[in-house]
Motif scaffolding. Structure first.
Motif, mmCIF file in Angstrom:
data_model
loop_
_atom_site.group_PDB
_atom_site.id
_atom_site.type_symbol
_atom_site.label_atom_id
_atom_site.label_comp_id
_atom_site.label_asym_id
_atom_site.label_seq_id
_atom_site.Cartn_x
_atom_site.Cartn_y
_atom_site.Cartn_z
ATOM 1 N N ASP A 12 0.864 -1.184 0.000
ATOM 2 C CA ASP A 12 0.000 0.000 0.000
ATOM 3 C C ASP A 12 0.895 1.226 0.000
ATOM 4 O O ASP A 12 1.704 1.403 0.918
ATOM 5 N N SER A 13 0.790 2.056 -1.038
ATOM 6 C CA SER A 13 1.642 3.232 -1.125
ATOM 7 C C SER A 13 1.089 4.227 -2.139
ATOM 8 O O SER A 13 0.439 3.838 -3.108
ATOM 9 N N ASP A 14 1.398 5.491 -1.912
ATOM 10 C CA ASP A 14 1.122 6.538 -2.898
ATOM 11 C C ASP A 14 2.372 6.829 -3.728
ATOM 12 O O ASP A 14 2.316 7.584 -4.689
ATOM 13 N N ASP A 15 3.499 6.220 -3.337
ATOM 14 C CA ASP A 15 4.775 6.408 -4.028
ATOM 15 C C ASP A 15 4.965 5.251 -5.011
ATOM 16 O O ASP A 15 5.668 4.284 -4.721
ATOM 17 N N ILE A 16 4.326 5.364 -6.166
ATOM 18 C CA ILE A 16 4.327 4.287 -7.158
ATOM 19 C C ILE A 16 5.104 4.727 -8.388
ATOM 20 O O ILE A 16 4.983 5.866 -8.832
ATOM 21 N N VAL A 17 5.883 3.803 -8.933
ATOM 22 C CA VAL A 17 6.564 4.029 -10.204
ATOM 23 C C VAL A 17 5.952 3.054 -11.200
ATOM 24 O O VAL A 17 5.860 1.855 -10.932
ATOM 25 N N GLU A 18 5.529 3.579 -12.340
ATOM 26 C CA GLU A 18 4.951 2.725 -13.376
ATOM 27 C C GLU A 18 5.975 2.531 -14.483
ATOM 28 O O GLU A 18 6.646 3.475 -14.910
ATOM 29 N N HIS A 19 6.099 1.301 -14.936
ATOM 30 C CA HIS A 19 7.006 0.985 -16.039
ATOM 31 C C HIS A 19 6.490 -0.257 -16.754
ATOM 32 O O HIS A 19 6.206 -1.274 -16.109
ATOM 33 N N GLY A 20 6.352 -0.165 -18.046
ATOM 34 C CA GLY A 20 5.945 -1.316 -18.850
ATOM 35 C C GLY A 20 4.591 -1.876 -18.476
ATOM 36 O O GLY A 20 4.360 -3.068 -18.642
ATOM 37 N N TYR A 24 5.252 -0.379 -9.468
ATOM 38 C CA TYR A 24 6.285 -0.806 -8.532
ATOM 39 C C TYR A 24 6.138 -0.059 -7.214
ATOM 40 O O TYR A 24 6.079 1.165 -7.182
ATOM 41 N N PHE A 25 6.095 -0.843 -6.130
ATOM 42 C CA PHE A 25 5.910 -0.330 -4.775
ATOM 43 C C PHE A 25 7.249 -0.298 -4.049
ATOM 44 O O PHE A 25 8.040 -1.240 -4.168
ATOM 45 N N PRO A 26 7.509 0.736 -3.235
ATOM 46 C CA PRO A 26 8.749 0.767 -2.450
ATOM 47 C C PRO A 26 8.816 -0.417 -1.481
ATOM 48 O O PRO A 26 7.797 -0.815 -0.904
ATOM 49 N N ASN A 27 10.007 -0.959 -1.314
ATOM 50 C CA ASN A 27 10.187 -2.099 -0.399
ATOM 51 C C ASN A 27 9.560 -1.847 0.962
ATOM 52 O O ASN A 27 8.941 -2.733 1.550
ATOM 53 N N ALA A 28 9.716 -0.636 1.491
ATOM 54 C CA ALA A 28 9.233 -0.316 2.839
ATOM 55 C C ALA A 28 7.711 -0.355 2.944
ATOM 56 O O ALA A 28 7.181 -0.393 4.048
ATOM 57 N N HIS A 29 7.002 -0.383 1.818
ATOM 58 C CA HIS A 29 5.546 -0.379 1.827
ATOM 59 C C HIS A 29 4.964 -1.746 1.455
ATOM 60 O O HIS A 29 3.765 -1.858 1.180
ATOM 61 N N VAL A 30 5.824 -2.749 1.449
ATOM 62 C CA VAL A 30 5.423 -4.112 1.089
ATOM 63 C C VAL A 30 5.516 -5.003 2.319
ATOM 64 O O VAL A 30 6.492 -4.932 3.075
ATOM 65 N N ARG A 31 4.512 -5.826 2.514
ATOM 66 C CA ARG A 31 4.528 -6.773 3.639
ATOM 67 C C ARG A 31 5.406 -7.971 3.258
ATOM 68 O O ARG A 31 4.923 -9.011 2.808
ATOM 69 N N VAL A 32 6.696 -7.797 3.424
ATOM 70 C CA VAL A 32 7.658 -8.806 2.991
ATOM 71 C C VAL A 32 7.517 -10.122 3.756
ATOM 72 O O VAL A 32 7.992 -11.161 3.288
ATOM 73 N N ALA A 81 14.540 0.458 -8.864
ATOM 74 C CA ALA A 81 15.424 -0.138 -7.852
ATOM 75 C C ALA A 81 14.781 0.019 -6.476
ATOM 76 O O ALA A 81 14.183 1.041 -6.166
ATOM 77 N N GLY A 82 14.870 -1.024 -5.662
ATOM 78 C CA GLY A 82 14.310 -0.972 -4.314
ATOM 79 C C GLY A 82 12.789 -1.031 -4.299
ATOM 80 O O GLY A 82 12.169 -0.564 -3.353
ATOM 81 N N ARG A 83 12.213 -1.622 -5.330
ATOM 82 C CA ARG A 83 10.750 -1.696 -5.443
ATOM 83 C C ARG A 83 10.314 -3.078 -5.894
ATOM 84 O O ARG A 83 11.034 -3.773 -6.600
ATOM 85 N N PHE A 84 9.099 -3.438 -5.486
ATOM 86 C CA PHE A 84 8.481 -4.698 -5.890
ATOM 87 C C PHE A 84 7.401 -4.450 -6.932
ATOM 88 O O PHE A 84 6.646 -3.481 -6.834
ATOM 89 N N GLY A 85 7.320 -5.369 -7.895
ATOM 90 C CA GLY A 85 6.216 -5.406 -8.839
ATOM 91 C C GLY A 85 5.375 -6.646 -8.547
ATOM 92 O O GLY A 85 5.857 -7.606 -7.932
ATOM 93 N N PHE A 86 4.119 -6.610 -8.967
ATOM 94 C CA PHE A 86 3.204 -7.726 -8.748
ATOM 95 C C PHE A 86 2.454 -8.037 -10.028
ATOM 96 O O PHE A 86 2.214 -7.150 -10.850
ATOM 97 N N TRP A 87 2.031 -9.301 -10.154
ATOM 98 C CA TRP A 87 1.231 -9.698 -11.306
ATOM 99 C C TRP A 87 0.476 -10.972 -10.995
ATOM 100 O O TRP A 87 0.369 -11.354 -9.834
ATOM 101 N N GLN A 88 -0.029 -11.627 -12.008
ATOM 102 C CA GLN A 88 -0.821 -12.837 -11.920
ATOM 103 C C GLN A 88 -2.073 -12.597 -11.078
ATOM 104 O O GLN A 88 -2.878 -11.746 -11.447
ATOM 105 N N ASP A 89 -2.261 -13.288 -9.977
ATOM 106 C CA ASP A 89 -3.498 -13.179 -9.176
ATOM 107 C C ASP A 89 -3.559 -11.905 -8.327
ATOM 108 O O ASP A 89 -4.591 -11.627 -7.725
ATOM 109 N N VAL A 90 -2.480 -11.159 -8.255
ATOM 110 C CA VAL A 90 -2.441 -9.958 -7.415
ATOM 111 C C VAL A 90 -3.128 -8.809 -8.176
ATOM 112 O O VAL A 90 -2.761 -8.497 -9.307
#
Length: 93
Positions: A12-20, A24-32, A81-90
């Motif tokens: 959950d974040s408002d700091d999103i980078v879109e590419h392709g 992409y969400f910042p690592n700190a905003h992901v429930r790792v 860099a330092g961000r997660f992307g998601f796909w498939q069922d997410v």
């Protein structure tokens, strides 16, 4: 913006980078704690950005390779860099 799987918010974040077409969400905003490293495939090993996929595990159910990040992005991908992307069922939105 949120990344959600089975009514569980993974990121959950408002700091999103879109590419392709991916967000992409910042690592700190992901429930790792919901992510587990997936084994690298031959295709992963060929990625020039050092891709690492992760399984998303919710209530014991594994969603294979539903998240990723680049461990050594080249300059053309340095903005994710330092961000997660998601796909498939997410669902991202």
């Amino acid at each position: 913006m949120k990344a959600v799987l089975k009514d569980c918010v993974i990121a959950d974040s408002d700091d999103i980078v879109e590419h392709g077409g991916y967000h992409y969400f910042p690592n700190a905003h992901v429930r790792v704690e919901l992510l587990e490293r997936a084994d690298k495939t031959a295709s992963d090993l060929q990625c020039p950005h050092g891709v690492q996929f992760y399984d998303v595990v919710i209530d014991g159910e594994r969603h294979a390779r539903a998240a990723w990040r680049y461990e050594a992005p080249r300059p053309s991908m340095s903005h994710v860099a330092g961000r997660f992307g998601f796909w498939q069922d997410v669902e991202v939105g």
